[in-house]
Design a protein around this motif. Structure first.
Motif, PDB file in Angstrom:
ATOM      1  N   ASP A   1       0.877  -1.275   0.106  1.00 61.04           N
ATOM      2  CA  ASP A   1      -0.035  -0.058  -0.061  1.00 61.04           C
ATOM      3  C   ASP A   1       0.793   1.177   0.047  1.00 61.04           C
TER       4      ASP A   1
ATOM      5  N   HIS B   1       0.711   3.220  -5.817  1.00 62.34           N
ATOM      6  CA  HIS B   1      -0.537   3.682  -6.518  1.00 62.34           C
ATOM      7  C   HIS B   1       0.038   4.699  -7.593  1.00 62.34           C
TER       8      HIS B   1
ATOM      9  N   GLY C   1       1.531   7.457   3.529  1.00 62.34           N
ATOM     10  CA  GLY C   1       2.340   6.564   2.819  1.00 62.34           C
ATOM     11  C   GLY C   1       3.382   5.803   3.482  1.00 62.34           C
TER      12      GLY C   1
ATOM     13  N   TYR D   1      -4.103   8.790   5.567  1.00 61.07           N
ATOM     14  CA  TYR D   1      -4.649   7.310   5.912  1.00 61.07           C
ATOM     15  C   TYR D   1      -5.997   7.118   6.151  1.00 61.07           C
TER      16      TYR D   1
ATOM     17  N   THR E   1      -9.701   6.056   1.376  1.00 60.33           N
ATOM     18  CA  THR E   1      -9.711   4.764   0.645  1.00 60.33           C
ATOM     19  C   THR E   1      -8.661   4.700  -0.160  1.00 60.33           C
ATOM     20  N   ASN E   2      -8.410   3.480  -0.475  1.00 62.22           N
ATOM     21  CA  ASN E   2      -7.155   3.112  -1.299  1.00 62.22           C
ATOM     22  C   ASN E   2      -7.408   3.656  -2.798  1.00 62.22           C
TER      23      ASN E   2
ATOM     24  N   LYS F   1      -6.411   7.613  -2.236  1.00 56.33           N
ATOM     25  CA  LYS F   1      -5.236   8.041  -2.001  1.00 56.33           C
ATOM     26  C   LYS F   1      -4.179   8.921  -2.694  1.00 56.33           C
TER      27      LYS F   1
END
Length: 362
Positions: free
Chosen positions: A54, A59, A208, A341, A344-345, A348
């Motif tokens: 993550d 990302h 991150g 944090y 949501t993914n 981000k």
């Protein structure tokens, strides 16, 4: 310093320029290449695979937002030389490192090899370039011989290091100084056209970061799991700052160094204002407030590996010479971090760029 002034300065310096970034898959490195993307730079990254699924880099990679990404080790001289030579960078920002104090107790020789020899490898590769190149090597606030007596350490103070990580970074500064004196001497700039400076940042926080044995990732993991936060050194005081603070400092330093090598070829501290140094306990309590829930336990152990109890930086030089200064206080830095944090993914990455643009005043 107004944020638009900073933005104009940075855009003028980096748009369309070739910027080689080591450590781009790491926490700070992935934020750094994100800022460079907004500035319009042509970026090539060189680093190991990211350790965490993550990570911000994951990302970025998922959306194909890094033009050139080389997954390799800075200890591989042949590979590193080839990648720098083929890219012909205008700027090199060296962030790659073994960055963790507690890990350095487990792998001390590797820590010295990566941080010290790795830096020498980068600078040797730059020295081989037959063109102008400006280099900023990122070290740490822990390079100083820390007497823990309330001193605000300035760039001219004695280097040292109790733990292997701190000592390795102090050694890195010696490597930088050696290359600056012998190969990149400012008196001979017209012949070699290489400019070199080092940047010493305080404890950096931001979205991150999932590193083990770092307080903010430990806080976040506990808050997400609805567990009490275990705190090893609640009374330790550190120069906490949001990741965008030093990164923009590095970019300002690089821009000025590129324009006036003789004036800016040195070391610079980047950290919060002296009145804004928080204890770990204060950091945890502000984080719990920003999250809206949580608790913590003191798990101090006199037999645990040594970590400094007090570390404070003097940032006067960066303020006066670079016209850089912190824009966020510690509480704001913590709030910005915890808000990342909470996303949501799926959100981000967009939130990262929103925070960068807000910081730069866009």
């Amino acid at each position: 310093m107004e944020s638009l002034v900073t933005m104009n300065r940075l855009e003028n310096s980096y748009r369309g320029k070739k910027v080689f970034v080591t450590g781009h898959t790491g926490f700070k490195g992935s934020w750094f290449v994100s800022v460079l993307r907004i500035l319009g730079a042509n970026v090539k990254g060189y680093a190991l695979e990211p350790e965490y699924a993550d990570s911000l880099y994951a990302h970025l990679a998922e959306q194909n937002l890094i033009e050139q990404s080389v997954i390799a080790d800075i200890r591989d001289k042949q590979k590193l030389n080839a990648e720098i030579e083929s890219f012909q960078p205008d700027f090199v920002f060296h962030l790659a490192a073994q960055p963790l104090v507690r890990r350095s107790y487990k792998v001390p020789a590797e820590t010295f090899e990566v941080n010290v020899v790795g830096t020498a490898n980068v600078l040797e590769a730059v020295n081989a370039l037959q063109k102008k190149c400006t280099v900023v090597v990122v070290t740490t606030d822990k390079v100083y011989e820390n007497k823990e007596n309330g001193t605000l350490y300035k760039e001219s103070d004695v280097l040292g290091g109790y733990d292997p990580y701190s000592a390795s970074k102090a050694c890195t500064e010696l490597v930088v100084n050696s290359f600056r004196s012998s190969f990149f001497n400012v008196q001979k700039y017209a012949s070699h056209k290489k400019a070199l400076a080092s940047a010493r940042a305080g404890n950096v926080i931001g979205g991150g970061d999932w590193s083990q044995d770092r307080i903010v990732p430990d806080i976040v993991r506990s808050l997400i799991a609805e567990l009490a936060i275990d705190v090893r050194n609640p009374h330790a005081v550190r120069p906490w700052q949001h990741v965008l603070e030093p990164l923009c400092g590095y970019l300002i330093l690089g821009a000025l160094l590129d324009a006036e090598p003789a004036k800016y070829s040195g070391a610079y501290n980047f950290g919060p204002q002296p009145k804004d140094h928080l204890s770990v306990k204060e950091l945890v309590e502000v984080s719990i407030k920003a999250w809206g829930a949580g608790s913590w336990n003191d798990i101090s152990d006199k037999n645990q590996p040594h970590e400094a109890g007090l570390l404070q930086l003097d940032i006067t030089k960066a303020i006066t010479e670079l016209e850089w200064q912190p824009k966020l206080d510690a509480a704001q830095a913590i709030e910005w971090t915890l808000n990342w944090y909470k996303q949501t993914n799926a959100d981000k990455l967009d939130f990262t760029f929103e925070q960068i643009k807000k910081y730069l005043g866009l």
